[in-house]
Enzyme design. Structure first.
Site, PDB file in Angstrom:
ATOM      1  N   TYR A   1       7.095  -9.832   6.782  1.00  0.00           N
ATOM      2  CA  TYR A   1       6.967  -8.394   7.021  1.00  0.00           C
ATOM      3  C   TYR A   1       7.579  -8.057   8.375  1.00  0.00           C
ATOM      4  O   TYR A   1       7.546  -8.869   9.306  1.00  0.00           O
ATOM      5  CB  TYR A   1       5.503  -7.965   7.029  1.00  0.00           C
ATOM      6  CG  TYR A   1       4.863  -7.833   5.673  1.00  0.00           C
ATOM      7  CD1 TYR A   1       4.862  -6.606   5.002  1.00  0.00           C
ATOM      8  CD2 TYR A   1       4.244  -8.920   5.062  1.00  0.00           C
ATOM      9  CE1 TYR A   1       4.264  -6.472   3.762  1.00  0.00           C
ATOM     10  CE2 TYR A   1       3.644  -8.801   3.816  1.00  0.00           C
ATOM     11  CZ  TYR A   1       3.655  -7.568   3.174  1.00  0.00           C
ATOM     12  OH  TYR A   1       3.066  -7.440   1.943  1.00  0.00           O
TER      13      TYR A   1
ATOM     14  N   ASP B   1       0.824  -1.202   0.000  1.00  0.00           N
ATOM     15  CA  ASP B   1       0.000   0.000   0.000  1.00  0.00           C
ATOM     16  C   ASP B   1       0.863   1.260   0.000  1.00  0.00           C
ATOM     17  O   ASP B   1       2.079   1.210   0.212  1.00  0.00           O
ATOM     18  CB  ASP B   1      -0.921   0.016   1.224  1.00  0.00           C
ATOM     19  CG  ASP B   1      -2.009  -1.041   1.154  1.00  0.00           C
ATOM     20  OD1 ASP B   1      -2.362  -1.454   0.031  1.00  0.00           O
ATOM     21  OD2 ASP B   1      -2.503  -1.448   2.224  1.00  0.00           O
TER      22      ASP B   1
END
Length: 280
Positions: free
Chosen positions: A110, A55
């Site tokens: 992540y 994003d």
């Protein structure tokens, strides 16, 4: 020949990774750079693809991209020579013609860098352990997919040179899943909630989802595609700002500065937002 590339980028100036007309994106920059040096004309025919979408504001240290080109010998040098300073190639590898970084990815890791300290790392790590395994993550994501079931391979919270870090590895994720997990862990780390909050969220016993933590702290740390990359020559413009000795100062400056400017306090909530209190 088909080539795979390991990519890093500072996500602050990108409107996400996915190609969007009229916006600066990671895919857009890569495709333009490749076309400029005639590595390919049509990205679709070249099979251009990234391993995962990020994003707006999300960074990457180990994103993986791939495309086919009749000029592999000049691809690596040409790419880093054409890319902007906030996007660079760390490594490359020759891969089979059928290789697709998204579908051949074994796992994606992540890391979320918290702009808060001190935090109760032990309590956060205890809560993160509850994430491991196959669960319904409806309360820890914004569900767009048909199934909210995902499998987390590993999850931990630790300190890296004084900065609290949440690391999670899974095959695939729901939208905002990592950022919602980070937000829940932050409530636990600040003692606003007990470590049992995570189990309650996973069991669906909470009334509402935690708000997603700010995107600026999130880094796509690694994508395991079963590929061994040959490191590229260091580019003088490249700034390994997450992995270098300057990382701590830069993370503090970037994340805290961005939170201050966006009106979000250091707990990742809008001023006056009591959503953490309403979870139970």
């Amino acid at each position: 020949m088909r080539l795979a590339f390991q990519l890093s980028y500072d996500g602050n100036q990108f409107r996400g990774s996915q190609l969007q007309p009229a916006y600066r994106t990671v895919e857009g920059e890569l495709i333009t750079a490749c076309q400029r040096v005639q590595l390919f004309d049509d990205p679709c025919k070249a099979g251009f693809a990234l391993a995962g979408r990020t994003d707006r504001g999300v960074h990457a240290r180990g994103q993986v991209g791939a495309f086919s080109t009749p000029f592999p010998e000049r691809a690596v040098e040409a790419l880093n020579g054409q890319l902007s300073p906030d996007l660079w190639c760390n490594g490359f590898a020759e891969v089979p013609p059928s290789f697709h970084p998204r579908f051949d990815a074994i796992s994606r890791t992540y890391r979320y860098f918290f702009a808060d300290w001190p935090l109760d790392i032990r309590a956060m790590d205890q809560a993160a352990a509850a994430l491991i395994g196959t669960h319904d993550f409806s309360r820890l994501a914004r569900v767009r997919e048909k199934s909210p079931i995902r499998t987390v391979k590993s999850a931990r919270v630790f300190q890296d040179r004084g900065i609290p870090v949440f690391e999670v590895t899974a095959h695939t994720y729901l939208w905002h899943m990592v950022r919602c997990m980070a937000a829940a862990l932050l409530l636990i780390g600040t003692h606003e909630r007990e470590p049992e909050l995570m189990e309650r969220l996973l069991s669906g016993k909470c009334r509402r989802n935690p708000p997603a933590a700010p995107a600026d702290g999130l880094v796509l740390w690694d994508v395991d595609c079963g590929v061994t990359f040959t490191p590229t020559e260091p580019d003088p413009r490249s700034r390994d700002w997450i992995g270098s000795a300057r990382r701590e100062a830069m993370v503090r400056e970037r994340i805290i500065g961005l939170l201050d400017r966006s009106g979000v306090d250091r707990r990742g909530k809008e001023p006056g937002d009591d959503s953490g209190r309403d979870l139970l």
